[in-house]
Write a protein that holds these residues in place. Structure first.
Motif, PDB file in Angstrom:
ATOM      1  N   LEU A  42       0.841  -1.183   0.000  1.00 29.72           N
ATOM      2  CA  LEU A  42       0.000   0.000   0.000  1.00 29.72           C
ATOM      3  C   LEU A  42       0.885   1.244   0.000  1.00 29.72           C
ATOM      4  CD1 LEU A  42      -3.117   0.465   0.387  1.00 29.72           C
ATOM      5  CD2 LEU A  42      -2.650   0.595   2.827  1.00 29.72           C
ATOM      6  N   GLN A  49      -2.725   6.102  -2.990  1.00 35.07           N
ATOM      7  CA  GLN A  49      -3.684   5.039  -2.650  1.00 35.07           C
ATOM      8  C   GLN A  49      -4.964   5.215  -3.449  1.00 35.07           C
ATOM      9  OE1 GLN A  49      -4.624   4.047   1.411  1.00 35.07           O
ATOM     10  NE2 GLN A  49      -2.508   4.376   2.095  1.00 35.07           N
ATOM     11  N   ALA A 114      -5.359   1.011   5.264  1.00 37.55           N
ATOM     12  CA  ALA A 114      -5.648   1.853   4.100  1.00 37.55           C
ATOM     13  C   ALA A 114      -6.413   3.106   4.526  1.00 37.55           C
ATOM     14  CB  ALA A 114      -6.459   1.067   3.075  1.00 37.55           C
TER      15      ALA A 114
END
Length: 126
Positions: A42, A49, A114
């Protein structure tokens, strides 16, 4: 009749779900994080992202034989709504008017730490 969609051009499922499932003329995409499909890593920055999230959605939609122009509904999950303007900027690179319906929701947390996740509904009818 249900049919599942799977592509290695988007991150593999990290749980007990499919990347996408057809139900008649509708394709339901599971939430996509900003994971790189090759490395399953990530990016640290929100914009990177977000860009990867929409690239992953596009890959799954295309693996189903459709295009982002057929997306009728998006749901975007953000860990901080202050990133909303960036979502709009990134979406403008992937979608054209008329845009899909969209909801944006702030959430406490997302998998893998995330900052953004998005899911989509695609209609393939005439």
């Amino acid at each position: 009749m249900r049919r599942h969609v799977n592509t290695d051009k988007a991150p593999a499922a990290i749980g007990t779900y499919s990347q996408a499932v057809f139900a008649g003329d509708t394709l339901y995409l599971s939430g996509q994080l900003g994971l790189d499909p090759a490395t399953m890593t990530l990016p640290a920055e929100f914009a990177a992202q977000c860009e990867r999230v929409f690239a992953n959605l596009k890959s799954v939609v295309e693996a189903a034989g459709a295009s982002l122009d057929q997306v009728v509904k998006l749901t975007v999950f953000l860990t901080d709504l202050s990133y909303f303007a960036t979502v709009n900027e990134v979406m403008a690179r992937y979608f054209t008017a008329p845009y899909p319906a969209r909801s944006a929701v702030e959430v406490k947390g997302l998998p893998r730490g995330a900052m953004v996740e998005a899911e989509a509904v695609v209609w393939l009818g005439a």
